[in-house]
Scaffold this active site. Structure first.
Site, mmCIF file in Angstrom:
data_model
loop_
_atom_site.group_PDB
_atom_site.id
_atom_site.type_symbol
_atom_site.label_atom_id
_atom_site.label_comp_id
_atom_site.label_asym_id
_atom_site.label_seq_id
_atom_site.Cartn_x
_atom_site.Cartn_y
_atom_site.Cartn_z
ATOM 1 C CG HIS A 91 -11.406 -54.656 35.547
ATOM 2 N ND1 HIS A 91 -11.397 -55.872 36.109
ATOM 3 C CD2 HIS A 91 -10.678 -53.969 36.499
ATOM 4 C CE1 HIS A 91 -10.801 -56.004 37.434
ATOM 5 N NE2 HIS A 91 -10.457 -54.760 37.522
ATOM 6 C CG ASP A 113 -12.693 -58.910 35.039
ATOM 7 O OD1 ASP A 113 -12.320 -58.002 34.334
ATOM 8 O OD2 ASP A 113 -12.548 -58.387 36.335
ATOM 9 N N GLY A 144 -5.432 -52.633 42.599
ATOM 10 C CA GLY A 144 -3.882 -52.796 41.848
ATOM 11 C C GLY A 144 -3.415 -54.435 41.571
ATOM 12 C CB SER A 170 -6.946 -55.838 38.529
ATOM 13 O OG SER A 170 -8.152 -55.545 39.467
ATOM 14 C CG LEU A 172 -28.707 -74.158 28.261
ATOM 15 C CD1 LEU A 172 -29.670 -74.647 29.788
ATOM 16 C CD2 LEU A 172 -27.542 -75.120 28.030
ATOM 17 N N GLY A 173 -31.369 -73.558 24.207
ATOM 18 C CA GLY A 173 -32.165 -73.494 23.373
ATOM 19 C C GLY A 173 -33.583 -73.568 23.796
ATOM 20 C CB VAL A 174 -35.250 -73.147 27.071
ATOM 21 C CG1 VAL A 174 -34.628 -74.907 26.969
ATOM 22 C CG2 VAL A 174 -34.293 -72.521 27.865
#
Length: 527
Positions: A183, A213, A287, A289, A341-343
């Site tokens: 950001h 982020d 600031g 960040s 996960l494949g669900v």
């Protein structure tokens, strides 16, 4: 819901540091001579209104208002360009002469700051914005003027803001890499980094991911750049001393200390959830960040990213182990691929909870486990109820999707579940949710196939087939329609569409922006 502030870029009005009393006297004299120039600089680089910050689309967070008298940004240029500005350079933290090595003043904190501060940078970003000309700025705001006078001309302005970052060399083969928050650089048309030794260098964006982020910058051609040592966050201890260095409100290379308050924190924000954060009471402010959180040895253990809006002494940092995995993805591919996960699953209502013998309607009921996926290999079955991922509760299928957005295919997950009234835990490593898989599932769940739009400059994806009796067919979508947006995600190409579908793949209803015949329509696709 907790209200969490991103640590928005600050505003550099940083005074030069002073040393002993004699230096302070001389510094006061210099301050008197330079007061007017500093005031001019302060007027030129004041804060953006919170609503104009280019925040992560995942977390449109309430921006913390800077203290008076900082008001709205002033236009500084009509053209995009280099983001560098004149940043007052603080006094070097090099240890002063005359203090013996065994002096009790040379605490571990002092030594750590002296060693690490050269690798901490202030980041200046510039971005071009277009504003409608307001003929009555004192009588009405810009939005009201635009509504009353829609034909008013627009003005192109460049706005600048400040944040923090730290120079790393993650594998010894990538010198000149700067790690910061996504950001901090969102929407930037120019990025520059300012070092403690006074150098201001242009930087280029290598990759950024708003879910984590994290952003990675490169300073091309720079020589003799210091780099911080990256430690591990896996052995952090509550109560352990930590150090934060950053650029709060523009005061360059500000040092604060505190302790690790807690580990593994998860915080809810307006549009999602962030997991596995370090909580600290070291003073961090807008600031900070992208600035580093250090251990007492001066090693990087986290990247400061958020602060609790309603309290003091509650800040959060991204653990360095998590940041390192994201950095590897961004350096290798320029992006972080979504995982799954494949669900397939559904929310649990009161009736379903009673039928399953649950005390409350919470969790995600697994309705299907796809073959050759991490869930199938780990032994997950239809009828299982997912209740947690790495200790974070799964309240419903939206929470399940949000939690997965905090992990990469390099992570190992402990998935808590209920099966026939008993609790169990399965370990699995998520797989990359590929574009091909996304397109196949979109055809199956939504009933449409897409391809690159004919006008690639305009973006979007073109629907080339709609399956009979599918949700897309019932809505009235047709071949030739162009999908411009899925939910809150703008779609510019098939890869964007795949990432958007990954985010909304379990949604029972999703809003699409469809272009047909030169006009745009928002429609609600019910699955």
């Amino acid at each position: 819901m907790m209200f969490i502030h991103r640590l928005l870029p600050g505003h550099d009005m940083s005074p030069r540091r002073t040393g002993c009393v004699s230096r302070a006297v001389r510094g006061a004299a210099r301050a008197a001579r330079t007061a007017l120039p500093l005031l001019a600089i302060a007027a030129a680089f004041v804060a953006l209104p919170a609503a104009q910050h280019p925040l992560s689309p995942r977390t449109a967070l309430a921006a913390e208002s800077p203290p008076a008298p900082l008001l709205a940004d002033q236009p500084v240029s009509s053209q995009p360009g280099r983001a560098a500005i004149t940043v007052p350079t603080p006094r070097s933290p090099a240890l002063p002469h005359g203090i013996p090595d065994n002096s009790p003043r040379l605490t571990p904190v002092v030594r750590a700051v002296s060693a690490v501060a050269p690798a901490v940078v202030n980041i200046t970003t510039a971005r071009v914005v277009e504003r409608n000309f307001n003929p009555f700025p004192g009588l009405m705001d810009d939005e009201a003027a635009r509504e009353m006078f829609p034909s008013l001309p627009t003005q192109r302005q460049t706005r600048r803001s400040l944040g923090s970052g730290v120079i790393i060399n993650p594998d010894g083969g990538h010198p000149g890499i700067v790690l910061t928050n996504a950001h901090v650089i969102a929407g930037a048309t120019g990025i520059a980094v300012h070092l403690l030794d006074g150098r201001s260098l242009d930087a280029e964006l290598l990759g950024s991911d708003t879910d984590f982020d994290i952003a990675v910058l490169r300073v091309p051609g720079a020589q003799n750049l210091p780099a911080i040592k990256m430690a591990t966050s896996s052995d952090l201890m509550p109560g352990e001393t930590v150090i934060a260095i950053g650029n709060p409100f523009g005061f360059a290379h500000t040092v604060t200390t505190g302790v690790v308050s807690a580990l593994g924190r998860s915080i809810k924000v307006e549009q999602g959830m962030i997991t596995d954060l370090i909580q600290t009471d070291a003073a961090i402010n807008p600031g900070n960040s992208g600035g580093p959180l250090l251990n007492i040895m001066g090693e990087l253990i986290g990247i400061n990213t958020a602060v609790y809006a309603k309290g003091e002494g509650i800040g959060f940092a991204i653990p360095v182990d998590k940041a390192r995995r994201v950095v590897e993805e961004l350096l290798g591919r320029g992006r972080v691929d979504p995982v799954w996960l494949g669900v397939l699953g559904q929310d649990i209502d009161q009736r379903t909870a009673a039928w399953l013998g649950l005390k409350r309607a919470s969790g995600m009921l697994v309705t299907e486990v796809l073959q050759d996926t991490p869930a199938a290999k780990a032994g997950l079955r239809p009828g299982d109820v997912l209740v947690s991922i790495n200790g974070n509760p799964v309240e419903d299928k939206d929470a399940y999707i949000m939690l997965l957005r905090n992990y990469t295919h390099r992570d190992t997950l402990e998935v808590g579940l209920l099966r026939e009234g008993k609790t169990a835990t399965l370990r699995m490593t998520p797989a990359v949710f590929t574009q091909d898989m996304a397109e196949r599932l979109a055809e199956r769940r939504w009933g449409l196939r897409v391809q690159e739009a004919q006008d690639q400059r305009a973006g979007g994806v073109r629907i080339n087939a709609v399956l009979p009796n599918s949700p897309a067919a019932r809505l009235g979508l047709a071949p030739g329609d162009v999908v411009r947006q899925v939910g809150s995600v703008r779609v510019g190409n098939p890869r964007d569409f795949a990432q958007a579908f990954a985010r909304y793949r379990l949604a029972g209803k999703v809003t699409l922006l469809i272009q047909r015949g030169g006009k745009g329509y928002y429609v609600s696709l019910a699955v």
